[in-house]
Design a protein around this motif. Structure first.
Motif, short mmCIF file in Angstrom:
data_model
loop_
_atom_site.label_atom_id
_atom_site.label_comp_id
_atom_site.label_asym_id
_atom_site.label_seq_id
_atom_site.Cartn_x
_atom_site.Cartn_y
_atom_site.Cartn_z
N ASN A 65 0.76 -1.70 0.12
CA ASN A 65 0.36 -0.05 -0.04
C ASN A 65 0.98 1.14 0.37
OD1 ASN A 65 1.22 -0.54 2.70
ND2 ASN A 65 -0.64 -0.02 3.82
N HIS A 66 2.20 1.01 0.37
CA HIS A 66 2.95 2.53 -0.25
C HIS A 66 3.48 2.35 -0.94
CE1 HIS A 66 2.04 3.39 4.16
NE2 HIS A 66 2.95 2.39 4.72
N GLY A 67 3.34 1.43 -2.52
CA GLY A 67 3.92 1.01 -3.59
C GLY A 67 5.34 0.95 -3.04
N ASN A 68 5.62 0.32 -2.24
CA ASN A 68 6.70 -1.22 -2.68
C ASN A 68 7.09 -2.24 -3.30
OD1 ASN A 68 8.21 1.48 -1.84
ND2 ASN A 68 7.79 1.51 0.28
N VAL A 69 7.74 -2.97 -3.13
CA VAL A 69 6.83 -4.37 -3.77
C VAL A 69 8.01 -5.09 -2.72
CG1 VAL A 69 8.96 -5.97 -5.22
CG2 VAL A 69 8.38 -3.42 -6.12
N VAL A 70 6.54 -6.41 -1.94
CA VAL A 70 6.67 -7.34 -1.48
C VAL A 70 7.83 -7.83 -1.73
CG1 VAL A 70 5.58 -8.64 -0.33
CG2 VAL A 70 4.61 -6.53 -0.88
N LYS A 71 8.34 -9.02 -0.78
CA LYS A 71 9.83 -8.83 -0.86
C LYS A 71 9.20 -10.64 -0.80
CE LYS A 71 13.00 -5.73 0.69
NZ LYS A 71 14.69 -5.94 1.92
N GLY A 108 -5.25 -0.49 2.61
CA GLY A 108 -4.92 0.15 1.41
C GLY A 108 -4.99 -0.66 0.23
N VAL A 109 -4.17 0.19 -0.89
CA VAL A 109 -4.64 -0.13 -2.48
C VAL A 109 -3.27 -1.24 -2.50
CG1 VAL A 109 -4.61 -0.24 -4.91
CG2 VAL A 109 -6.17 1.41 -2.41
N TYR A 110 -3.40 -2.46 -2.87
CA TYR A 110 -2.21 -3.25 -3.17
C TYR A 110 -2.34 -3.86 -4.56
CZ TYR A 110 -1.65 -4.07 1.82
OH TYR A 110 -0.96 -4.03 3.14
N THR A 111 -1.10 -3.39 -5.68
CA THR A 111 -0.73 -3.72 -7.04
C THR A 111 -0.51 -5.13 -7.38
OG1 THR A 111 -0.80 -1.17 -6.95
CG2 THR A 111 -0.77 -2.48 -9.08
N CYS A 112 -1.31 -5.94 -8.05
CA CYS A 112 -0.68 -6.52 -8.83
C CYS A 112 -0.28 -6.75 -10.45
CB CYS A 112 -0.83 -8.36 -8.23
SG CYS A 112 -0.59 -9.75 -9.54
N GLU A 120 -5.09 -3.65 -9.27
CA GLU A 120 -5.77 -3.57 -8.11
C GLU A 120 -6.49 -3.92 -6.89
OE1 GLU A 120 -5.72 1.20 -7.87
OE2 GLU A 120 -3.44 1.47 -8.49
N VAL A 121 -6.35 -4.19 -5.62
CA VAL A 121 -7.08 -4.75 -4.79
C VAL A 121 -7.11 -3.91 -3.87
CG1 VAL A 121 -5.54 -5.88 -4.32
CG2 VAL A 121 -7.86 -7.03 -3.30
N GLU A 122 -8.50 -3.09 -2.65
CA GLU A 122 -7.97 -2.59 -1.61
C GLU A 122 -8.34 -4.17 -0.51
OE1 GLU A 122 -12.10 -0.19 -1.81
OE2 GLU A 122 -10.28 1.02 -3.26
N LEU A 123 -7.42 -3.60 0.78
CA LEU A 123 -8.21 -4.50 1.52
C LEU A 123 -8.00 -3.12 3.07
CD1 LEU A 123 -6.81 -7.34 3.18
CD2 LEU A 123 -4.78 -5.79 3.85
N CYS A 124 -9.48 -3.88 4.03
CA CYS A 124 -9.70 -3.26 4.94
C CYS A 124 -9.43 -3.81 6.02
CB CYS A 124 -10.70 -2.91 5.06
SG CYS A 124 -11.81 -2.30 6.11
N VAL A 125 -8.84 -3.72 7.48
CA VAL A 125 -8.37 -3.94 8.52
C VAL A 125 -8.39 -3.48 9.58
CG1 VAL A 125 -6.40 -4.86 9.84
CG2 VAL A 125 -6.27 -4.73 7.09
N ILE A 126 -9.31 -3.63 10.32
CA ILE A 126 -10.20 -3.04 11.33
C ILE A 126 -9.82 -3.70 12.74
CG2 ILE A 126 -12.05 -1.63 12.44
CD1 ILE A 126 -12.97 -1.00 10.11
N ASP A 127 -9.63 -2.63 13.26
CA ASP A 127 -9.04 -3.16 15.43
C ASP A 127 -10.42 -3.05 16.00
OD1 ASP A 127 -8.82 -4.23 17.84
OD2 ASP A 127 -7.48 -2.54 18.30
N LEU A 218 -9.18 4.57 2.66
CA LEU A 218 -10.64 3.88 1.89
C LEU A 218 -11.97 3.97 2.32
CD1 LEU A 218 -8.90 0.73 1.88
CD2 LEU A 218 -8.47 1.44 0.72
N SER A 219 -12.67 4.44 1.32
CA SER A 219 -13.34 4.98 1.45
C SER A 219 -14.90 4.32 1.90
CB SER A 219 -14.62 5.74 -0.17
OG SER A 219 -14.26 5.30 -1.27
N ASP A 220 -15.13 2.46 1.85
CA ASP A 220 -15.76 1.46 1.76
C ASP A 220 -14.86 1.20 3.24
OD1 ASP A 220 -17.36 2.51 -0.17
OD2 ASP A 220 -16.18 0.98 -1.77
#
Length: 514
Positions: A65-71, A108-112, A120-127, A218-220
């Protein structure tokens, strides 16, 4: 042998030009689903997101979600992993993004992406918020001011709104305002304080504080949780319909119930009396009173006769904070009063809406009846029909029109474009009132042209919608067929080229043998 190599290259290039043989660069990201009908991923949950690519040789990677490549380091809390799967006879590359222990910051938004396309795909994480140090019930004496506290802990940081009976509570900022709101932070979380000034009996009820969590990215991605606080206002008995004398209408020798109901906390105890004269009260035995603790009512049953008509009965409600009294009077029921005026409010093709009024209503009304007849040649020239002519008229019960006005009624099932004579009367258990003075009113002509135009418009709209759906389905089917043909063309093309290579190898082997 060069000529054989040239032939193979030529056939391959020819096939690519005709069939478009090339490795597919499309990718597909599986949609994110959450458990138990949730719309978010709870903190601490493990989650995987798969991204599939049809070309096994295509480089594919995940961006966070910060635009960095996931290792590709499975020792990390968030990592990416490559897998190769068999799908429909061909190898598919699957890039799996794994969250071993999701946190709110993962939202945030993750990009493959590949080198030619991305998704892109959106992930929502809430406590989710927890309400801490927040009571469920509070009891306070009337006249005091009291502050309700609602404390919520969660991530994203919740904001709290208050409402009562479905209406939001707001602080007007005025010193005379009934409600005052204040917010503060502490170690437990976010706290909202609602101060209610000068508590009255009407302030008794349920106050709801709602913790709203929203993600700025994320609005949703949001969550709302509510907590109800019951505020009990200890107060002396209060009669909700006021302390005015209540008239109870009854027929001769009819048993009537005098119902005494007062709002109070703690609950009231009741005593019933009747006046022997202006200053002397006679108290009824508790055995003669029907006490209903569940509803907070006390009922005294009296047989209405000449000795009880116009007599005053008194109910006294008492609790530890005070007492209050209400007076009832039994009145002999008579026929209702004649309507003083009838006016036409609105007309349609089958209905006339009437406004009915009285100089004064002395007795209850159970319904209103109308008598009507068509204005014809026999009564056309007279101002009002004769009484004998009304015998040929029709009678119908008027329907109460619920438009906020008390005396609006509807006469229905009439003939269109017809003029009528109309008169009305009221009724109750004793009988009917006299008929009102008649009025004349006309129905209108039904607008069938408008109905036909509307139906034609709806039909055209539905046809257009059906045509659009058919075009979309046809387009989807065509795209599916093209995709299927491309796949089959690719498969048979590869098979054809393989055959050419085998044939070339056999030819070289035969030439060497010769």
């Amino acid at each position: 042998m060069k000529w054989l190599f040239y032939v193979i290259v030529f056939v391959y290039l020819f096939y690519r030009a005709v069939y478009g043989l090339k490795e597919s660069n499309s990718l597909y990201v599986e949609p994110i689903t959450y458990e138990e009908d949730l719309k978010y991923l709870p903190v601490g949950t493990r989650k995987t997101i798969a991204c599939k690519v049809l070309n096994r040789n295509q480089k594919v990677e995940w961006l966070n979600n910060h635009g960095n490549v996931v290792k590709h380091e499975n020792t990390n809390r968030v990592f990416s992993q490559t897998k190769h799967l068999m799908n429909s006879g061909r190898i598919v590359t699957e890039q799996v993004l794994t969250f071993t222990h999701a946190v709110v910051e993962d939202s945030g938004v993750y990009t493959c992406r590949t080198d030619k396309t991305s998704q892109e795909v959106e992930l929502c994480v809430i406590d989710a918020s927890d309400f801490v140090n927040t009571p469920k019930e509070i009891a306070v004496n009337q006249g005091r001011s009291y502050t309700l506290s609602c404390e919520a802990r969660g991530q994203p940081e919740p904001r709290i709104v208050w409402n009562r009976n479905g209406e939001d509570i707001k602080d007007d900022g005025d010193d005379s305002s009934k409600y005052r709101l204040m917010e503060k932070y502490n170690r437990q979380g976010f706290e909202s304080l609602l101060t209610i000034t000068s508590l009255e009996a009407d302030d008794h009820g349920i106050y709801t504080c709602t913790a709203i969590q929203e993600n700025s990215k994320l609005s949703d991605c949001s969550l709302s949780k509510s907590w109800n606080i019951t505020l009990i206002v200890n107060h002396a008995p209060v009669f909700l319909d006021g302390n005015d004398i209540e008239l109870v209408y009854a027929k001769e020798n009819q048993s009537v119930d005098l119902v005494c109901s007062a709002s109070a906390f703690p609950k009231s105890s009741y005593r019933w009396f009747h006046y022997e004269d202006d200053h002397t009260l006679f108290e009824y035995s508790q055995k003669q009173i029907i006490d209903s603790p569940d509803t907070g009512e006390a009922t005294l049953s009296i047989v209405a006769d000449k000795s009880n008509y116009d007599r005053r009965f008194l109910c006294r409600a008492t609790n530890e904070l005070g007492n209050n009294s209400k007076t009832f009077t039994i009145v002999q029921m008579e026929k209702p009063d004649k309507p003083s005026e009838v006016n036409l409010v609105q007309s349609s093709d089958t209905e006339l809406v009437l406004n009915i009024s009285w100089f004064d209503i002395h007795f209850p009304i159970d319904g209103i009846e109308a008598q009507y007849m068509v204005v014809s040649g026999t009564n056309l020239k007279r101002k009002t029909p004769r009484e004998a002519e009304w015998k040929r008229g029709k009678q119908s019960e008027l329907v109460k029109v619920d438009d906020g006005e008390e005396n609006i009624y509807s006469l229905q099932d009439l003939e269109e474009e017809t003029e009528y004579w109309i008169r009305v009367r009221t009724k109750n258990d004793i009988g009917y009132s006299p008929w009102s003075s008649p009025i004349s009113a006309s129905t209108t002509k039904s607008d069938t042209t408008l109905l036909i135009v509307t139906m034609e418009t709806v039909t055209e709209s539905e046809t257009e919608t059906d045509e659009e759906k058919l075009d979309e389905e046809t387009k989807d089917n065509n795209e599916g067929e093209v995709s299927s043909h491309n796949f089959e063309g690719t498969f048979y093309g590869l098979f054809f080229i393989g055959g050419i290579f085998v044939l070339g190898f056999i030819c070289v082997f035969v030439m060497r043998m010769v």
